[in-house]
Enzyme design. Structure first.
Site, short mmCIF file in Angstrom:
data_model
loop_
_atom_site.label_atom_id
_atom_site.label_comp_id
_atom_site.label_asym_id
_atom_site.label_seq_id
_atom_site.Cartn_x
_atom_site.Cartn_y
_atom_site.Cartn_z
N GLU A 95 0.88 -1.17 0.00
CA GLU A 95 0.00 0.00 0.00
C GLU A 95 0.91 1.22 0.00
O GLU A 95 1.46 1.60 1.04
CB GLU A 95 -0.90 -0.02 1.25
N CYS A 117 -2.26 9.51 2.61
CA CYS A 117 -1.80 8.90 1.35
C CYS A 117 -2.73 9.21 0.19
O CYS A 117 -2.28 9.34 -0.94
CB CYS A 117 -1.66 7.40 1.52
P1 NAD Z 1 8.15 4.73 4.96
O1 NAD Z 1 8.16 3.89 3.75
O2 NAD Z 1 9.30 5.62 5.22
O3 NAD Z 1 8.03 3.81 6.29
C1 NAD Z 1 7.02 2.84 6.45
C2 NAD Z 1 7.54 1.75 7.37
O4 NAD Z 1 8.66 1.14 6.79
C3 NAD Z 1 7.97 2.23 8.77
O5 NAD Z 1 7.53 1.31 9.74
C4 NAD Z 1 9.47 2.25 8.66
O6 NAD Z 1 10.12 1.99 9.89
C5 NAD Z 1 9.77 1.15 7.68
N1 NAD Z 1 10.98 1.40 6.91
C6 NAD Z 1 11.50 2.61 6.58
N2 NAD Z 1 12.63 2.46 5.86
C7 NAD Z 1 12.82 1.11 5.73
C8 NAD Z 1 13.81 0.33 5.09
N3 NAD Z 1 14.85 0.88 4.45
N4 NAD Z 1 13.68 -1.01 5.15
C9 NAD Z 1 12.66 -1.59 5.80
N5 NAD Z 1 11.70 -0.89 6.43
C10 NAD Z 1 11.77 0.44 6.40
O7 NAD Z 1 6.78 5.51 4.89
P2 NAD Z 1 6.23 6.60 5.89
O8 NAD Z 1 7.06 7.84 5.75
O9 NAD Z 1 6.05 6.03 7.25
O10 NAD Z 1 4.78 6.86 5.29
C11 NAD Z 1 4.54 7.75 4.28
C12 NAD Z 1 4.31 7.07 2.96
O11 NAD Z 1 3.35 6.03 3.12
C13 NAD Z 1 3.74 7.98 1.91
O12 NAD Z 1 4.33 7.70 0.68
C14 NAD Z 1 2.26 7.59 1.87
O13 NAD Z 1 1.61 7.88 0.68
C15 NAD Z 1 2.33 6.14 2.12
N6 NAD Z 1 1.08 5.67 2.67
C16 NAD Z 1 0.30 4.84 1.92
C17 NAD Z 1 -0.92 4.41 2.42
C18 NAD Z 1 -1.80 3.50 1.64
O14 NAD Z 1 -2.74 2.97 2.22
N7 NAD Z 1 -1.57 3.27 0.35
C19 NAD Z 1 -1.33 4.83 3.66
C20 NAD Z 1 -0.51 5.68 4.40
C21 NAD Z 1 0.70 6.08 3.90
#
Ligand code: NAD
Length: 434
Positions: free
Chosen positions: A211, A245
């Site tokens: 997602e 998002c």
């Molecule tokens: P992110 O990808 O930075 O982090 C998400 C999760 O992944 C966190 O728990 C984080 O600790 C982990 N993570 C971060 N870097 C990692 C790595 N290198 N390896 C493994 N795990 C890692 O995202 P965010 O900043 O928390 O959220 C924002 C993003 O999420 C935006 O792009 C938003 O659009 C998207 N989002 C999508 C939905 C949806 O339902 N489609 C909902 C909410 C947010």
């Protein structure tokens, strides 16, 4: 940490193999426990959301707790029916045979959650994982530490670790978990990290739901009800200070109604957030200084049509609308994820639609028009995850509409019955009697 991740997966797999979680009664009890747990922790959830993102109680309840409770109730109501094996027709060439699809749990699931709706986006997928009969490990976001702590406390309070567990931590924790073999991975977060997750999953051939995010356009045609469009755009864009998002990322408006629409947006922002949003104690904050600095750099990208002020100490950016933007501006190169709305105008929508369709497929698209031919044309011409006509965001709150992205905005979907299906393997059996 690697040891902890390994141990957790081993413990959960052993428990899964006892078969207890496959019993529908067990799942129903687990979902009821979750409901009671959420009610018991309600004030702590709201306090955590206030501490992490300055969400007001009304916003925290409406956009996080209520959505999770709604999913829980809907799932509890239908789970027995979803979990029942389904008979399907068999080819007439085999008149003695019967065909049945048996939904079965994958096993041990990993749920990785982001920070923007830190409660909803951890518990929403968990409902599906439990409903389908899986064990699960949740990895909440480190950027919302109060909510992450609370999720851990709540889960420990209601479930044994061998069934559902939380592992808090930063990237290293995620990485340690991703090195283990899970039976399903449900990731919500950025497109970049989605790629990392999918690569790690490929090592074990673990199926994934991703997602992700993207730049979701909102299009306003000249025949739209501009007041209504402004109300719905303001709600969709500035909820959680734009850190949603499916928020409209940028606006595309027919030139002849541009000025009037901006006026309506200005009036709606004043109505909803007060004469001076910077003084509004309930307007959500930007999650951290890194994102604040990233966002404020966009403020000079175009002509400020509304807002434009910010306060770094409070991590506050007021609702802002930017005109005179071109497609090459920095603000158009990445998902904004903040309360800044760039606006394009058009005389002919066709080149605009071509431009949108050329870009990575968005998670959402919103179209404001009563013109049904135009509605059909846009739905036909542009691929995107899902969206609304004459509304924003609400497609993702329906139990009847599977929610997810396509292309760079994700793969797979959930919500309602789809949350059960996504965490289930569908075992197809053809049975002959002679
Ligand atoms: P992110 O990808 O930075 O982090 C998400 C999760 O992944 C966190 O728990 C984080 O600790 C982990 N993570 C971060 N870097 C990692 C790595 N290198 N390896 C493994 N795990 C890692 O995202 P965010 O900043 O928390 O959220 C924002 C993003 O999420 C935006 O792009 C938003 O659009 C998207 N989002 C999508 C939905 C949806 O339902 N489609 C909902 C909410 C947010």
């Amino acid at each position: 940490m690697e040891q902890q991740a390994k141990q957790l997966v081993t413990t959960q797999r052993t428990f899964f193999n006892t078969g207890q979680t496959k019993q529908v009664e067990y799942r129903i009890q687990a979902l009821q426990n979750l409901r009671e747990g959420i009610e018991k922790y309600q004030q702590r959830i709201l306090d955590a959301l206030r501490a992490d993102l300055n969400k007001s109680e009304a916003e925290g309840y409406g956009s996080e707790i209520r959505i999770v409770l709604g999913e829980l109730d809907y799932t509890l109501e239908h789970l027995r029916e979803w979990a029942t094996p389904r008979n399907v027709p068999t080819s007439p060439a085999m008149p003695d045979a019967a065909s049945t699809i048996y939904p079965e749990p994958y096993g041990v699931a990993l749920i990785i959650a982001p920070w923007n709706y830190p409660f909803q986006l951890a518990f929403g997928p968990l409902i599906g994982a439990i409903a389908a009969g899986n064990c699960a490990v949740i990895k909440p976001s480190e950027l919302t530490p109060a909510t992450s702590r609370l999720i851990n406390d709540l889960i420990q309070d209601i479930y044994p670790e061998e069934y559902i567990a939380v592992m808090e931590g930063e990237v290293e924790t995620s990485t340690a978990l991703l090195n283990e073999k899970f039976d399903y991975i449900f990731f919500t977060g950025s497109t970049g990290v989605g790629r990392i997750v999918m690569k790690a999953a490929a090592e074990h051939l673990t199926p994934v739901t991703l997602e992700l995010g993207g730049k979701s356009p909102a299009i306003v045609h000249r025949d739209a009800d501009l007041k209504l469009a402004a109300q719905r755009l303001v709600r969709g864009k500035f909820l959680n200070a734009g850190q949603t998002c499916v928020a409209p990322d940028y606006l595309v408006v027919e030139e002849q109604v541009h000025d009037q629409l901006i006026e309506e947006i200005r009036a709606e922002v004043r109505d909803k957030f007060g004469d001076d949003v910077m003084q509004n104690k309930d307007f959500p904050h930007i999650v951290n200084t890194r994102n604040f600095d990233r966002l404020t750099a966009f403020l000079t990208n175009g002509k400020t049509l509304m807002g434009g002020r910010s306060n770094r100490d409070q991590l506050m950016i007021e609702p802002t609308v930017l005109g005179d933007i071109d497609w090459d501006s920095p603000v158009m190169q990445e998902e904004i994820f903040g309360p800044i709305l760039p606006v394009f105008t058009y005389r002919d929508l066709n080149p605009m639609l071509d431009e949108i369709a050329r870009r990575p497929k968005p998670l959402a698209l919103y179209l404001f028009t009563e013109n049904e031919a135009l509605q059909e044309q846009v739905l036909n011409q542009v691929s995107f995850g899902g969206g609304c006509i004459n509304e924003t965001l609400s497609h993702m709150t329906s139990h009847y509409l599977p929610f997810g992205g396509v292309g760079e905005s994700g793969m797979g979907s959930y919500h309602g019955q789809q949350s059960f299906e996504v965490f289930s393997h569908h075992k197809s059996i053809l049975k002959r009697t002679k």
